[in-house]
Design an enzyme around this catalytic site. Structure first.
Site, PDB file in Angstrom:
ATOM      1  N   LEU A 110       0.835  -1.194   0.000  1.00 23.23           N
ATOM      2  CA  LEU A 110       0.000   0.000   0.000  1.00 23.23           C
ATOM      3  C   LEU A 110       0.871   1.246   0.000  1.00 23.23           C
ATOM      4  O   LEU A 110       1.933   1.278   0.638  1.00 23.23           O
ATOM      5  CB  LEU A 110      -0.924   0.007   1.221  1.00 23.23           C
ATOM      6  CG  LEU A 110      -1.825  -1.216   1.395  1.00 23.23           C
ATOM      7  CD1 LEU A 110      -2.881  -0.936   2.461  1.00 23.23           C
ATOM      8  CD2 LEU A 110      -2.479  -1.645   0.098  1.00 23.23           C
ATOM      9  N   GLY A 155       1.153  -5.265   1.265  1.00 21.87           N
ATOM     10  CA  GLY A 155       0.091  -5.336   0.253  1.00 21.87           C
ATOM     11  C   GLY A 155       0.554  -5.985  -1.047  1.00 21.87           C
ATOM     12  O   GLY A 155      -0.263  -6.555  -1.784  1.00 21.87           O
ATOM     13  N   ASN A 179       4.730  -7.777   6.440  1.00 22.44           N
ATOM     14  CA  ASN A 179       5.631  -7.196   7.450  1.00 22.44           C
ATOM     15  C   ASN A 179       4.981  -6.063   8.239  1.00 22.44           C
ATOM     16  O   ASN A 179       5.674  -5.282   8.893  1.00 22.44           O
ATOM     17  CB  ASN A 179       6.901  -6.675   6.756  1.00 22.44           C
ATOM     18  CG  ASN A 179       6.584  -5.601   5.720  1.00 22.44           C
ATOM     19  OD1 ASN A 179       5.590  -5.698   5.026  1.00 22.44           O
ATOM     20  ND2 ASN A 179       7.424  -4.587   5.625  1.00 22.44           N
ATOM     21  N   GLU A 180       3.652  -5.963   8.205  1.00 19.78           N
ATOM     22  CA  GLU A 180       2.960  -4.832   8.831  1.00 19.78           C
ATOM     23  C   GLU A 180       3.371  -4.620  10.283  1.00 19.78           C
ATOM     24  O   GLU A 180       3.559  -3.472  10.732  1.00 19.78           O
ATOM     25  CB  GLU A 180       1.432  -5.021   8.765  1.00 19.78           C
ATOM     26  CG  GLU A 180       0.822  -4.714   7.415  1.00 19.78           C
ATOM     27  CD  GLU A 180       0.922  -5.860   6.420  1.00 19.78           C
ATOM     28  OE1 GLU A 180       1.626  -6.849   6.705  1.00 19.78           O
ATOM     29  OE2 GLU A 180       0.309  -5.766   5.345  1.00 19.78           O
TER      30      GLU A 180
HETATM   31  C1  LIG Z   1      -6.486   4.846   4.640  1.00 23.57           C
HETATM   32  C2  LIG Z   1      -6.021   3.602   5.150  1.00 23.57           C
HETATM   33  C3  LIG Z   1      -6.939   3.093   6.148  1.00 23.57           C
HETATM   34  C4  LIG Z   1      -6.620   2.164   6.944  1.00 23.57           C
HETATM   35  C5  LIG Z   1      -5.290   1.535   6.892  1.00 23.57           C
HETATM   36  C6  LIG Z   1      -4.986   0.998   8.197  1.00 23.57           C
HETATM   37  C7  LIG Z   1      -4.291  -0.026   8.385  1.00 23.57           C
HETATM   38  C8  LIG Z   1      -3.670  -0.780   7.266  1.00 23.57           C
HETATM   39  C9  LIG Z   1      -2.971  -1.849   7.874  1.00 23.57           C
HETATM   40  C10 LIG Z   1      -2.241  -2.693   7.221  1.00 23.57           C
HETATM   41  C11 LIG Z   1      -2.142  -2.831   5.793  1.00 23.57           C
HETATM   42  C12 LIG Z   1      -0.877  -2.281   5.252  1.00 23.57           C
HETATM   43  C13 LIG Z   1      -0.373  -2.756   4.153  1.00 23.57           C
HETATM   44  C14 LIG Z   1       0.800  -2.188   3.468  1.00 23.57           C
HETATM   45  O1  LIG Z   1       1.090  -2.586   2.371  1.00 23.57           O
HETATM   46  S1  LIG Z   1       1.717  -0.950   4.208  1.00 23.57           S
HETATM   47  C15 LIG Z   1       3.095  -0.710   3.135  1.00 23.57           C
HETATM   48  C16 LIG Z   1       4.212  -1.610   3.515  1.00 23.57           C
HETATM   49  N1  LIG Z   1       5.302  -1.512   2.588  1.00 23.57           N
HETATM   50  C17 LIG Z   1       6.562  -1.610   2.960  1.00 23.57           C
HETATM   51  O2  LIG Z   1       6.879  -1.805   4.098  1.00 23.57           O
HETATM   52  C18 LIG Z   1       7.558  -1.496   1.868  1.00 23.57           C
HETATM   53  C19 LIG Z   1       8.505  -0.390   2.122  1.00 23.57           C
HETATM   54  N2  LIG Z   1       9.446  -0.307   1.018  1.00 23.57           N
HETATM   55  C20 LIG Z   1      10.527  -1.106   0.883  1.00 23.57           C
HETATM   56  O3  LIG Z   1      10.774  -2.009   1.628  1.00 23.57           O
HETATM   57  C21 LIG Z   1      11.440  -0.795  -0.266  1.00 23.57           C
HETATM   58  O4  LIG Z   1      11.126   0.478  -0.758  1.00 23.57           O
HETATM   59  C22 LIG Z   1      11.359  -1.811  -1.422  1.00 23.57           C
HETATM   60  C23 LIG Z   1      11.954  -3.156  -1.002  1.00 23.57           C
HETATM   61  C24 LIG Z   1       9.937  -2.019  -1.925  1.00 23.57           C
HETATM   62  C25 LIG Z   1      12.204  -1.278  -2.617  1.00 23.57           C
HETATM   63  O5  LIG Z   1      13.485  -0.977  -2.164  1.00 23.57           O
HETATM   64  P1  LIG Z   1      14.452  -0.085  -3.053  1.00 23.57           P
HETATM   65  O6  LIG Z   1      15.742   0.005  -2.330  1.00 23.57           O
HETATM   66  O7  LIG Z   1      14.471  -0.592  -4.445  1.00 23.57           O
HETATM   67  O8  LIG Z   1      13.724   1.339  -3.138  1.00 23.57           O
HETATM   68  P2  LIG Z   1      13.644   2.472  -2.007  1.00 23.57           P
HETATM   69  O9  LIG Z   1      14.810   3.385  -2.206  1.00 23.57           O
HETATM   70  O10 LIG Z   1      13.456   1.888  -0.671  1.00 23.57           O
HETATM   71  O11 LIG Z   1      12.297   3.195  -2.412  1.00 23.57           O
HETATM   72  C26 LIG Z   1      12.206   3.967  -3.598  1.00 23.57           C
HETATM   73  C27 LIG Z   1      11.166   5.037  -3.384  1.00 23.57           C
HETATM   74  O12 LIG Z   1       9.894   4.417  -3.189  1.00 23.57           O
HETATM   75  C28 LIG Z   1       9.293   4.905  -1.990  1.00 23.57           C
HETATM   76  N3  LIG Z   1       8.449   3.840  -1.380  1.00 23.57           N
HETATM   77  C29 LIG Z   1       8.826   2.619  -1.034  1.00 23.57           C
HETATM   78  N4  LIG Z   1       7.807   1.927  -0.543  1.00 23.57           N
HETATM   79  C30 LIG Z   1       6.740   2.734  -0.563  1.00 23.57           C
HETATM   80  C31 LIG Z   1       5.378   2.595  -0.183  1.00 23.57           C
HETATM   81  N5  LIG Z   1       4.883   1.446   0.329  1.00 23.57           N
HETATM   82  N6  LIG Z   1       4.570   3.635  -0.341  1.00 23.57           N
HETATM   83  C32 LIG Z   1       5.013   4.795  -0.846  1.00 23.57           C
HETATM   84  N7  LIG Z   1       6.301   4.992  -1.245  1.00 23.57           N
HETATM   85  C33 LIG Z   1       7.148   3.981  -1.096  1.00 23.57           C
HETATM   86  C34 LIG Z   1      10.489   5.258  -1.121  1.00 23.57           C
HETATM   87  O13 LIG Z   1      10.119   6.132  -0.112  1.00 23.57           O
HETATM   88  C35 LIG Z   1      11.416   5.882  -2.128  1.00 23.57           C
HETATM   89  O14 LIG Z   1      10.956   7.165  -2.399  1.00 23.57           O
HETATM   90  P3  LIG Z   1      11.990   8.368  -2.638  1.00 23.57           P
HETATM   91  O15 LIG Z   1      12.799   8.464  -1.385  1.00 23.57           O
HETATM   92  O16 LIG Z   1      11.128   9.554  -2.876  1.00 23.57           O
HETATM   93  O17 LIG Z   1      12.812   7.971  -3.829  1.00 23.57           O
END
Ligand SMILES: CC/C=C\C/C=C\C/C=C\C/C=C/C(=O)SCCNC(=O)CCNC(=O)[C@H](O)C(C)(C)COP(=O)(O)OP(=O)(O)OC[C@H]1O[C@@H](n2cnc3c(N)ncnc32)[C@H](O)[C@@H]1OP(=O)(O)O
Length: 291
Positions: A110, A155, A179-180
């Protein structure tokens, strides 16, 4: 579970209505009308989704292309749902491979920026879109294969688990899992149920409580993915595997569906009971604090 949803969507009008309420179905369609694919081989593209459909094999490949990491924003989720609706309406499309055009990442889950500091209306719409994606993939009439060609946390892992089969790139740098917990948030019960259906109860307990991300080898071991192949082979293996799945007569698919549907109903009833108990307990705590 996916098959179960498929069955109830086919056979239980009441449940279809229930699910469509849950998923706010039609929210995507309301924005853009689906178009039927007429050519033998065709390619349709939104900004964030590219779909290649080969009509001779009946297999479509959905490429997620939302830089940098295919995070599931409201806009992206809507595009995914629209693309899926279009394919679903084309009866000649029997199989769908979903993969990423972004290097090293299948989907980062997400979009955190779309969940933080937004209006309640936006959050409601966003959350409905997440559910809609889940229901549309799980309830799809197509055979779905996730070609996981990069990391797939939270997600992103959910998305892959809604598919019938998962093939992951055998690169130890990549990881997959819910990993939430590590982010300080609780995965919703239907994330949990989807994982239980994929890897079983105990493995899910461990995965969720510790917020584990698995290497491809570990993911294969617990059954979170079904097959590992070299990075360059993920997509071709997915299309080859699809041929095997499509060779199975649809009627058998429906029979299994009935078994899984029974399990799914039991699970749903348990979840509803547990929610009612939680509400009663919360009320009791509230009352005891008042007096
Ligand atoms: C309204 C909502 C209502 C209720 C919600 C309430 C509860 C919800 C509960 C649970 C459900 C949650 C589900 C989820 O999916 S939460 C998201 C979890 N995701 C992560 O933990 C992933 C985090 N990211 C990473 O681990 C790495 O980025 C990744 C392995 C994917 C890629 O690594 P890499 O080294 O290739 O790139 P990065 O330099 O880390 O990232 C590049 C760039 O992308 C941005 N980024 C990464 N992940 C996200 C994301 N999930 N959302 C938005 N943006 C993301 C990161 O910040 C970098 O940006 P920038 O610094 O601008 O270049």
């Amino acid at each position: 579970m996916k098959m179960a949803l498929r069955a109830c969507l086919r056979t239980k009008p009441g449940l279809t209505a229930l699910l469509s309420q849950l998923s706010c179905s039609g929210h995507a369609a309301a924005r853009r009308a689906p178009a039927l694919v007429a050519q033998r081989s065709s390619s349709s593209t939104s900004q964030k989704i590219k779909v290649d459909f080969d009509q001779s094999s009946g297999v479509a490949v959905m490429h997620m292309q939302s830089p940098p990491v295919n995070s599931l924003s409201l806009e992206f989720l809507t595009d995914v749902c629209i693309a899926l609706e279009k394919l679903e309406m084309d009866k000649s499309c029997r199989g769908l491979v979903v993969t990423s055009s972004q290097p090293k990442v299948f989907s980062a889950g997400l979009d955190i920026l779309d969940m933080y500091g937004k209006s309640p209306e936006h959050c409601a719409e966003f959350w409905k879109a997440v559910q809609e994606m889940w229901l549309k993939f799980y309830g799809s009439n197509m055979i779905t294969i996730a070609a996981v060609n990069g990391s797939s946390p939270a997600g992103g892992c959910l998305l892959s688990m809604t598919c019938d089969y998962r093939i992951m790139a055998d690169n130890p740098r990549y990881s997959i899992g819910l990993n939430e917990t590590k982010l300080g948030i609780v995965a919703p019960f239907w994330f949990k149920d989807t994982m239980v259906n994929t890897v079983g109860h105990r493995a899910t307990e461990m995965a969720l409580q510790l917020g584990l991300l698995y290497s491809p080898a570990e993911a294969l071991k617990i059954g979170l993915v079904d097959q590992l192949v070299h990075e360059d082979q993920v997509l071709t293996t997915a299309t080859e595997t699809m041929t095997k799945w499509l060779a199975i007569p649809g009627i058998l698919n429906i029979s299994y569906t009935c078994h899984f549907f029974h399990l799914w109903c039991c699970n749903l009833v348990c979840t509803i009971c547990s929610c009612v108990c939680q509400v009663i307990a919360a009320k009791k705590i509230h009352l005891s604090q008042d007096f």
